[in-house]
Design a protein around this motif. Structure first.
Motif, mmCIF file in Angstrom:
data_model
loop_
_atom_site.group_PDB
_atom_site.id
_atom_site.type_symbol
_atom_site.label_atom_id
_atom_site.label_comp_id
_atom_site.label_asym_id
_atom_site.label_seq_id
_atom_site.Cartn_x
_atom_site.Cartn_y
_atom_site.Cartn_z
ATOM 1 N N LYS A 5 0.849 -1.186 0.000
ATOM 2 C CA LYS A 5 0.000 0.000 0.000
ATOM 3 C C LYS A 5 0.889 1.243 0.000
ATOM 4 C CE LYS A 5 -4.320 -1.564 1.800
ATOM 5 N NZ LYS A 5 -5.164 -1.332 0.661
ATOM 6 N N GLN A 165 -11.099 0.020 -11.846
ATOM 7 C CA GLN A 165 -11.890 -0.123 -10.625
ATOM 8 C C GLN A 165 -11.446 -1.359 -9.846
ATOM 9 O OE1 GLN A 165 -16.118 -0.284 -11.251
ATOM 10 N NE2 GLN A 165 -16.555 0.106 -9.100
ATOM 11 N N THR A 166 -11.166 -2.439 -10.564
ATOM 12 C CA THR A 166 -10.683 -3.667 -9.925
ATOM 13 C C THR A 166 -9.324 -3.446 -9.263
ATOM 14 O OG1 THR A 166 -11.865 -5.054 -11.503
ATOM 15 C CG2 THR A 166 -10.025 -6.077 -10.334
ATOM 16 N N GLY A 168 -7.949 -0.630 -8.196
ATOM 17 C CA GLY A 168 -7.935 0.300 -7.081
ATOM 18 C C GLY A 168 -8.109 1.723 -7.535
ATOM 19 N N ASP A 169 -7.774 2.638 -6.732
ATOM 20 C CA ASP A 169 -7.987 4.052 -6.978
ATOM 21 C C ASP A 169 -6.879 4.594 -7.867
ATOM 22 O OD1 ASP A 169 -8.203 6.985 -4.819
ATOM 23 O OD2 ASP A 169 -8.588 6.700 -6.950
ATOM 24 N N HIS A 174 -2.336 4.625 -6.461
ATOM 25 C CA HIS A 174 -1.867 3.668 -5.469
ATOM 26 C C HIS A 174 -2.778 2.454 -5.453
ATOM 27 C CE1 HIS A 174 -0.173 7.474 -3.993
ATOM 28 N NE2 HIS A 174 0.852 6.715 -3.724
ATOM 29 N N LEU A 175 -2.243 1.310 -5.089
ATOM 30 C CA LEU A 175 -3.033 0.084 -4.957
ATOM 31 C C LEU A 175 -2.509 -0.811 -3.865
ATOM 32 C CD1 LEU A 175 -1.818 -1.518 -8.210
ATOM 33 C CD2 LEU A 175 -3.754 -0.082 -8.222
ATOM 34 N N GLY A 176 -3.284 -1.817 -3.566
ATOM 35 C CA GLY A 176 -2.793 -2.915 -2.758
ATOM 36 C C GLY A 176 -2.206 -3.973 -3.680
ATOM 37 N N ILE A 178 -1.777 -6.897 -6.228
ATOM 38 C CA ILE A 178 -2.634 -7.282 -7.347
ATOM 39 C C ILE A 178 -2.164 -8.585 -7.971
ATOM 40 C CG2 ILE A 178 -3.679 -6.378 -9.409
ATOM 41 C CD1 ILE A 178 -1.804 -4.023 -9.154
#
Length: 182
Positions: A5, A165-166, A168-169, A174-176, A178
């Motif tokens: 993150k 959308q899958t 993340g933002d 940024h994402l978690g 994947i």
């Protein structure tokens, strides 16, 4: 390798020539505020122009003719990435969210061993022939996601929006972690 993150989103957009990679990247830039560069453009001035520029009136003309010399460009980029196969990708990701046009499996493997990336494959095989392995050694199976570009642009854009959308933002870039498949 996990993306933690707070880390920046790194996408690689792959596929055969003329299958819509730039279209996908331009939409991601315009709609989702991500940045990209074509690997061919990134290296045109740095590598290709010094080697074959004498054949052309300008750098832009050389770049525009790249589709007629895909194997040559592939080999020049592979040569640039020696001895570190991840060199080009690391340089691109130092400035951009998206690497558009990675074609070498060895480079992809090296990048994945050093940084977290998500690979998108763009398929337009119902309209354009696949590229030969002499200039593309990555396959659809190397990607986490496939975008079907055999229909309308609206269909393609809807897939991209659903993918973002899958993931993340994207506006926050940024994402978690994947690893999904569509």
């Amino acid at each position: 390798m996990e993306l933690l993150k707070g880390e920046t989103m790194r996408l690689i957009v792959c596929g055969s020539g003329r299958h819509g990679k730039d279209t996908v990247c331009e939409y991601l830039r315009d709609r989702h505020n991500l940045t990209f560069v074509s690997s061919s453009w990134f290296l045109a001035e740095r590598v290709v122009w010094p080697k074959i520029g004498h054949r052309y009136a300008s750098l832009q003309e050389c770049y525009d003719d790249r589709h007629n010399h895909r194997e040559l460009w592939y080999n020049l980029i592979a040569e640039y990435n020696q001895p570190n196969a991840a060199r080009l990708g690391l340089e691109i990701f130092a400035q951009y969210n998206i690497y558009c046009g990675l074609r070498n499996h060895q480079e992809l493997t090296a990048l994945r061993s050093q940084i977290p990336v998500t690979v998108l494959w763009v398929d337009r095989s119902q309209h354009c022939a696949p590229e030969p392995s002499s200039s593309l050694t990555i396959t659809e199976q190397d990607a986490e996601y496939t975008l079907d570009n055999n229909h309308t642009l609206t269909h393609l854009y809807d897939q991209i929006d659903n993918l973002i959308q899958t993931l993340g933002d994207a506006d926050a870039q940024h994402l978690g972690y994947i690893r999904y498949t569509l």
